[in-house]
Scaffold this motif. Sequence first.
Motif, PDB file in Angstrom:
ATOM      1  N   ILE A 229       3.068 -15.833  27.778  1.00  0.00           N
ATOM      2  CA  ILE A 229       3.198 -17.104  26.915  1.00  0.00           C
ATOM      3  C   ILE A 229       3.483 -16.981  25.628  1.00  0.00           C
ATOM      4  O   ILE A 229       4.490 -17.650  25.040  1.00  0.00           O
ATOM      5  N   TRP A 230       2.523 -16.314  24.989  1.00  0.00           N
ATOM      6  CA  TRP A 230       2.663 -16.242  23.593  1.00  0.00           C
ATOM      7  C   TRP A 230       3.217 -14.935  23.088  1.00  0.00           C
ATOM      8  O   TRP A 230       3.670 -14.902  21.837  1.00  0.00           O
ATOM      9  N   LYS A 231       3.877 -14.164  23.926  1.00  0.00           N
ATOM     10  CA  LYS A 231       4.660 -13.165  23.619  1.00  0.00           C
ATOM     11  C   LYS A 231       4.007 -12.075  22.724  1.00  0.00           C
ATOM     12  O   LYS A 231       4.516 -11.786  21.639  1.00  0.00           O
ATOM     13  N   VAL A 232       2.800 -11.743  22.837  1.00  0.00           N
ATOM     14  CA  VAL A 232       2.166 -10.905  22.082  1.00  0.00           C
ATOM     15  C   VAL A 232       1.384  -9.799  22.869  1.00  0.00           C
ATOM     16  O   VAL A 232       1.483  -9.774  23.993  1.00  0.00           O
ATOM     17  N   ALA A 233       0.822  -8.744  22.124  1.00  0.00           N
ATOM     18  CA  ALA A 233       0.014  -7.725  22.812  1.00  0.00           C
ATOM     19  C   ALA A 233      -1.112  -8.433  23.351  1.00  0.00           C
ATOM     20  O   ALA A 233      -1.861  -9.412  22.907  1.00  0.00           O
ATOM     21  N   PRO A 234      -1.888  -7.876  24.545  1.00  0.00           N
ATOM     22  CA  PRO A 234      -3.096  -8.157  25.013  1.00  0.00           C
ATOM     23  C   PRO A 234      -4.365  -8.443  24.058  1.00  0.00           C
ATOM     24  O   PRO A 234      -5.048  -9.363  24.181  1.00  0.00           O
ATOM     25  N   GLU A 235      -4.180  -7.297  23.094  1.00  0.00           N
ATOM     26  CA  GLU A 235      -5.220  -7.597  22.219  1.00  0.00           C
ATOM     27  C   GLU A 235      -5.379  -8.525  21.397  1.00  0.00           C
ATOM     28  O   GLU A 235      -6.327  -9.476  20.877  1.00  0.00           O
ATOM     29  N   GLU A 236      -4.173  -9.140  21.048  1.00  0.00           N
ATOM     30  CA  GLU A 236      -3.822 -10.243  20.099  1.00  0.00           C
ATOM     31  C   GLU A 236      -4.098 -11.688  20.851  1.00  0.00           C
ATOM     32  O   GLU A 236      -4.785 -12.587  20.319  1.00  0.00           O
ATOM     33  N   ALA A 237      -3.786 -11.406  22.142  1.00  0.00           N
ATOM     34  CA  ALA A 237      -3.696 -12.692  23.208  1.00  0.00           C
ATOM     35  C   ALA A 237      -5.198 -13.009  23.262  1.00  0.00           C
ATOM     36  O   ALA A 237      -5.682 -13.979  23.287  1.00  0.00           O
ATOM     37  N   THR A 238      -6.009 -11.902  23.221  1.00  0.00           N
ATOM     38  CA  THR A 238      -7.739 -11.749  23.637  1.00  0.00           C
ATOM     39  C   THR A 238      -8.100 -12.727  22.312  1.00  0.00           C
ATOM     40  O   THR A 238      -9.079 -13.475  22.373  1.00  0.00           O
ATOM     41  N   LYS A 239      -7.605 -12.236  21.081  1.00  0.00           N
ATOM     42  CA  LYS A 239      -8.052 -12.785  19.685  1.00  0.00           C
ATOM     43  C   LYS A 239      -7.548 -14.226  19.514  1.00  0.00           C
ATOM     44  O   LYS A 239      -8.616 -15.105  19.410  1.00  0.00           O
ATOM     45  N   ASN A 240      -6.612 -14.649  20.157  1.00  0.00           N
ATOM     46  CA  ASN A 240      -6.046 -16.035  19.951  1.00  0.00           C
ATOM     47  C   ASN A 240      -6.926 -17.049  20.902  1.00  0.00           C
ATOM     48  O   ASN A 240      -7.229 -17.828  20.690  1.00  0.00           O
ATOM     49  N   ALA A 241      -7.201 -16.482  22.186  1.00  0.00           N
ATOM     50  CA  ALA A 241      -7.860 -17.113  23.240  1.00  0.00           C
ATOM     51  C   ALA A 241      -9.314 -17.434  22.767  1.00  0.00           C
ATOM     52  O   ALA A 241      -9.991 -18.389  22.841  1.00  0.00           O
ATOM     53  N   GLU A 242      -9.950 -16.454  22.149  1.00  0.00           N
ATOM     54  CA  GLU A 242     -11.322 -16.442  21.527  1.00  0.00           C
ATOM     55  C   GLU A 242     -11.348 -17.580  20.482  1.00  0.00           C
ATOM     56  O   GLU A 242     -12.343 -18.341  20.462  1.00  0.00           O
ATOM     57  N   ARG A 243     -10.358 -17.598  19.862  1.00  0.00           N
ATOM     58  CA  ARG A 243     -10.346 -18.872  18.628  1.00  0.00           C
ATOM     59  C   ARG A 243     -10.162 -20.107  19.367  1.00  0.00           C
ATOM     60  O   ARG A 243     -10.864 -20.921  18.808  1.00  0.00           O
ATOM     61  N   LEU A 244      -9.401 -20.054  20.289  1.00  0.00           N
ATOM     62  CA  LEU A 244      -9.373 -21.651  21.180  1.00  0.00           C
ATOM     63  C   LEU A 244     -10.617 -22.044  21.551  1.00  0.00           C
ATOM     64  O   LEU A 244     -10.879 -23.041  21.679  1.00  0.00           O
ATOM     65  N   VAL A 245     -11.331 -20.919  22.082  1.00  0.00           N
ATOM     66  CA  VAL A 245     -12.675 -20.942  22.785  1.00  0.00           C
ATOM     67  C   VAL A 245     -13.626 -21.718  21.721  1.00  0.00           C
ATOM     68  O   VAL A 245     -14.300 -22.611  21.751  1.00  0.00           O
ATOM     69  N   GLU A 246     -13.461 -20.876  20.413  1.00  0.00           N
ATOM     70  CA  GLU A 246     -14.216 -21.450  19.136  1.00  0.00           C
ATOM     71  C   GLU A 246     -14.018 -23.042  18.944  1.00  0.00           C
ATOM     72  O   GLU A 246     -14.918 -23.601  18.437  1.00  0.00           O
ATOM     73  N   VAL A 247     -12.850 -23.372  19.017  1.00  0.00           N
ATOM     74  CA  VAL A 247     -12.625 -24.848  18.391  1.00  0.00           C
ATOM     75  C   VAL A 247     -12.754 -25.843  19.799  1.00  0.00           C
ATOM     76  O   VAL A 247     -12.565 -27.076  19.419  1.00  0.00           O
ATOM     77  N   GLY A 248     -12.740 -25.178  20.899  1.00  0.00           N
ATOM     78  CA  GLY A 248     -13.176 -25.902  22.166  1.00  0.00           C
ATOM     79  C   GLY A 248     -12.068 -26.498  22.872  1.00  0.00           C
ATOM     80  O   GLY A 248     -12.022 -27.276  23.847  1.00  0.00           O
TER      81      GLY A 248
END
Length: 279
Positions: A229-248
């Motif tokens: 969906i984000w058209k990024v590498a798995p490492e960056e997708a993980t970082k993005n997802a964890e950030r969305l977890v942080e903000v709820g």
Amino acid sequence: LFRSVVFDRLDVAFSESRELEANALRALFKCYLDLLSLNSISPKIFLRTDIWDSVVEGGFREASHITRSLTIEWSNSSLLNLIVRRMLSNNTVVKYLNVDRNEVLADVTRQRAAFDSIVPDKIDVGRNPLTFEWILGRAQDGKKTFAPREVIHLLTEAQDIQVEMLVRGEPEPLGAELFTRQAFREALMPVSNTRLEQTIYAEYPELKSLIAALKAEKAEQTLEKLTEIWKVAPEEATKNAERLVEVGVFEARGTKAEPRYWVPFLYRPALHLVQGAAG
């Protein structure tokens, strides 16, 4: 003679940079500690826990000197009490329910009975929660916390929608109920839109493109699908997802090896998400 001076929304001045905001708040707390030695000034700072976490995340030695603090947490019973207090502030509602306001507010069981008497038993039939729990579930973010703002907004929207339905001549609520299921269901969209646009997008503008990319997707995502969906590498997708977890916006599920990310009901209407998990 005592006077209060209140400064609100100081964070807005630094909204363009999370780092700048954190530095400014650290400076504010240093000023707070300096003022504690003055007898004529009693400073108080009200801060959300997630903002405090961002302040101490990069290190803040002065935090250990802040010994007087109070965390305000809303439980189910405290939210019920808030709702019923607002209900019973209306004399017409008190008369309609034929209750004594003080007696109801003194007993949590009576508060629940008063609320249940004017709403449908359930919004979604079948093996689904009762209406009060349904409301809390729809106002809850990915960190399993809920604020009075969304709960009250949902009830206010349901009230306005119900009035509009009656004006149009649609069927009245059943029995002694003041709301229909449809009124609550339709109230979800404006609440979701407001939360997403005026809170999440306003406070975390850098996350807007990531969240907007989820529109019309499934409510539960895998890391593999997010990478697509984000058209990024798995490492960056993980970082993005964890950030969305942080903000709820995401709730982390699954395992560390195979994480899954679930979007709370609060954000689903605004994002037009589809029920179910991504394949």
